[in-house]
Design a protein around this motif. Structure first.
Motif, PDB file in Angstrom:
ATOM      1  N   ILE A   1     -11.911  -8.418  -3.605  1.00  0.00           N
ATOM      2  CA  ILE A   1     -12.588  -6.989  -3.665  1.00  0.00           C
ATOM      3  C   ILE A   1     -13.774  -6.498  -4.925  1.00  0.00           C
ATOM      4  O   ILE A   1     -14.122  -5.843  -4.903  1.00  0.00           O
ATOM      5  CB  ILE A   1     -11.330  -6.443  -5.570  1.00  0.00           C
ATOM      6  CG1 ILE A   1     -10.015  -6.530  -4.322  1.00  0.00           C
ATOM      7  CG2 ILE A   1     -11.055  -4.754  -6.537  1.00  0.00           C
ATOM      8  CD1 ILE A   1      -8.732  -6.495  -5.643  1.00  0.00           C
TER       9      ILE A   1
ATOM     10  N   TYR B   1      -7.330  -4.524 -10.741  1.00  0.00           N
ATOM     11  CA  TYR B   1      -8.033  -5.131  -9.533  1.00  0.00           C
ATOM     12  C   TYR B   1      -7.933  -3.536  -8.981  1.00  0.00           C
ATOM     13  O   TYR B   1      -8.998  -2.687  -8.280  1.00  0.00           O
ATOM     14  CB  TYR B   1      -8.489  -6.032  -9.654  1.00  0.00           C
ATOM     15  CG  TYR B   1      -8.713  -6.699 -10.725  1.00  0.00           C
ATOM     16  CD1 TYR B   1      -9.728  -7.229 -11.856  1.00  0.00           C
ATOM     17  CD2 TYR B   1      -7.626  -7.850 -10.916  1.00  0.00           C
ATOM     18  CE1 TYR B   1      -9.734  -7.547 -12.931  1.00  0.00           C
ATOM     19  CE2 TYR B   1      -7.725  -9.069 -11.942  1.00  0.00           C
ATOM     20  CZ  TYR B   1      -8.980  -8.503 -12.925  1.00  0.00           C
ATOM     21  OH  TYR B   1      -8.497 -10.026 -13.970  1.00  0.00           O
ATOM     22  N   GLN B   2      -6.873  -4.085  -8.158  1.00  0.00           N
ATOM     23  CA  GLN B   2      -7.180  -3.051  -6.740  1.00  0.00           C
ATOM     24  C   GLN B   2      -7.019  -1.449  -6.419  1.00  0.00           C
ATOM     25  O   GLN B   2      -7.366  -0.822  -6.405  1.00  0.00           O
ATOM     26  CB  GLN B   2      -5.950  -3.250  -6.119  1.00  0.00           C
ATOM     27  CG  GLN B   2      -6.046  -2.586  -4.581  1.00  0.00           C
ATOM     28  CD  GLN B   2      -6.960  -3.034  -3.422  1.00  0.00           C
ATOM     29  OE1 GLN B   2      -7.229  -4.165  -3.284  1.00  0.00           O
ATOM     30  NE2 GLN B   2      -6.859  -2.175  -2.657  1.00  0.00           N
ATOM     31  N   ARG B   3      -6.479  -1.293  -7.378  1.00  0.00           N
ATOM     32  CA  ARG B   3      -5.666   0.344  -8.693  1.00  0.00           C
ATOM     33  C   ARG B   3      -7.038   0.797  -9.209  1.00  0.00           C
ATOM     34  O   ARG B   3      -7.406   1.894  -8.725  1.00  0.00           O
ATOM     35  CB  ARG B   3      -4.705   0.066  -9.118  1.00  0.00           C
ATOM     36  CG  ARG B   3      -3.951   1.677  -9.300  1.00  0.00           C
ATOM     37  CD  ARG B   3      -3.770   2.403  -7.442  1.00  0.00           C
ATOM     38  NE  ARG B   3      -2.865   1.724  -6.560  1.00  0.00           N
ATOM     39  CZ  ARG B   3      -1.763   2.886  -6.848  1.00  0.00           C
ATOM     40  NH1 ARG B   3      -1.681   3.726  -6.789  1.00  0.00           N
ATOM     41  NH2 ARG B   3      -1.545   2.235  -5.429  1.00  0.00           N
TER      42      ARG B   3
ATOM     43  N   TYR C   1      -9.981   0.101  -8.221  1.00  0.00           N
ATOM     44  CA  TYR C   1     -11.511  -0.327  -7.791  1.00  0.00           C
ATOM     45  C   TYR C   1     -11.379   0.874  -6.789  1.00  0.00           C
ATOM     46  O   TYR C   1     -12.070   2.111  -6.769  1.00  0.00           O
ATOM     47  CB  TYR C   1     -11.114  -1.239  -6.778  1.00  0.00           C
ATOM     48  CG  TYR C   1     -12.585  -0.893  -5.937  1.00  0.00           C
ATOM     49  CD1 TYR C   1     -13.508  -0.447  -6.457  1.00  0.00           C
ATOM     50  CD2 TYR C   1     -12.127  -0.330  -4.696  1.00  0.00           C
ATOM     51  CE1 TYR C   1     -14.527  -0.115  -5.265  1.00  0.00           C
ATOM     52  CE2 TYR C   1     -12.836  -0.387  -3.427  1.00  0.00           C
ATOM     53  CZ  TYR C   1     -14.194  -0.061  -3.727  1.00  0.00           C
ATOM     54  OH  TYR C   1     -14.746   0.837  -2.847  1.00  0.00           O
ATOM     55  N   GLU C   2      -9.453   1.586  -6.014  1.00  0.00           N
ATOM     56  CA  GLU C   2      -9.601   2.415  -5.414  1.00  0.00           C
ATOM     57  C   GLU C   2      -8.731   4.054  -6.150  1.00  0.00           C
ATOM     58  O   GLU C   2     -10.170   4.964  -5.366  1.00  0.00           O
ATOM     59  CB  GLU C   2      -7.992   2.149  -5.103  1.00  0.00           C
ATOM     60  CG  GLU C   2      -7.886   1.397  -3.860  1.00  0.00           C
ATOM     61  CD  GLU C   2      -6.408   0.716  -3.799  1.00  0.00           C
ATOM     62  OE1 GLU C   2      -6.063   0.040  -2.834  1.00  0.00           O
ATOM     63  OE2 GLU C   2      -5.366   1.253  -4.059  1.00  0.00           O
TER      64      GLU C   2
END
Ligand SMILES: [Zn+2]
Length: 261
Positions: free
Chosen positions: A168, A142-144, A146-147
């Protein structure tokens, strides 16, 4: 779950399934007919690899009013030796589609993370150049995802079947992106929590058919299951919610005149 048991005739609004793998459904023509009878008038057909990209485009030509194609390269399907041909095909055909998808990252599959990121990054840049919305798979990444999506300056993105952390989710919403709900709302606490928190004007509904949710494979007609569970979570009556999420999808995929690119 009560797949198939809902009263589908009562809704006034024609629904849009925001994410279905028609090329993976055995009897896809029957699935489309069932969907139309159930008031699911438009389906965004997504693709995973070169073969399903071709099938999806061909299928959309047969149902130009009802099946709207997206082509993409799924992290599950990514193979180093196929990357070049697949990306070339997507580049050459994205103008025929309403969106790029399904693309993204999945840190639970064996495909090397580095390869996934290289492919996803190229696809995001392609979406930006082509001014297309992006349908994103972000399981365990999720984090990656999104980034990378935010850094690529993508205009529109939907984090499909979002079941990740709420911090997130908040970033996704703050950035103007969307999330989508599936029939897994019937049983998935993470998915339920995300949909409870996301503003209703940023939610699309989908089936991800033919994913198996209960005792059988789903099809686009099961979109009513998603609507039913989202209605309970958001405490908005189904007919009103149908109008909202259909409008969201029209806006997101550029299906109304004012939103055409
Ligand atoms: Zn999918």
């Amino acid at each position: 779950m009560n797949l198939g048991n809902l009263d589908r005739a009562k809704l006034q609004t024609a629904l849009i399934d925001g994410h279905v793998h028609l090329s993976e459904i055995k009897d896809s023509e029957r699935a489309v007919e069932n969907a139309l009878k159930a008031g699911v008038k438009r389906m965004i057909a997504v693709a995973m690899d070169l073969d399903s990209c071709r099938k999806t485009l061909a299928f959309a030509e047969r149902y130009p009013d009802n099946v709207l194609p997206a082509i993409g390269y799924h992290p599950w399907s990514t193979k180093a030796e196929d990357v070049e041909d697949t990306l070339l095909f997507i580049t050459q055909n994205i103008h025929r589609c309403v969106a790029l998808g399904e693309v993204g990252l999945d840190y639970k599959v064996k495909v090397k993370k580095k390869l996934q990121k290289v492919v996803f990054s190229k696809l995001l840049n392609l979406a930006v150049q082509a001014h297309k919305p992006v349908i994103i798979h972000s399981r365990f990444s999720y984090q990656r995802t999104y980034e990378m999506t935010a850094e690529a300056n993508v205009e529109k993105a939907v984090f499909h079947w979002y079941s990740g952390p709420v911090d997130i989710l908040d970033k996704i919403i703050a950035r103007g992106f969307f999330v989508s709900a599936t029939p897994a709302l019937a049983y998935s606490p993470h998915h339920q929590a995300a949909m409870a928190r996301a503003p209703v004007d940023r939610i699309l509904i989908e089936t991800d058919a033919p994913v198996q949710y209960a005792d059988r494979f789903s099809e686009p007609a099961d979109l009513h299951e998603t609507l039913f569970h989202l209605s309970r979570i958001k405490k908005i009556p189904e007919d009103k919610l149908a109008r909202i999420v259909t409008k969201n999808a029209e806006k997101f995929f550029g299906l109304c005149d004012a939103e055409l690119f």
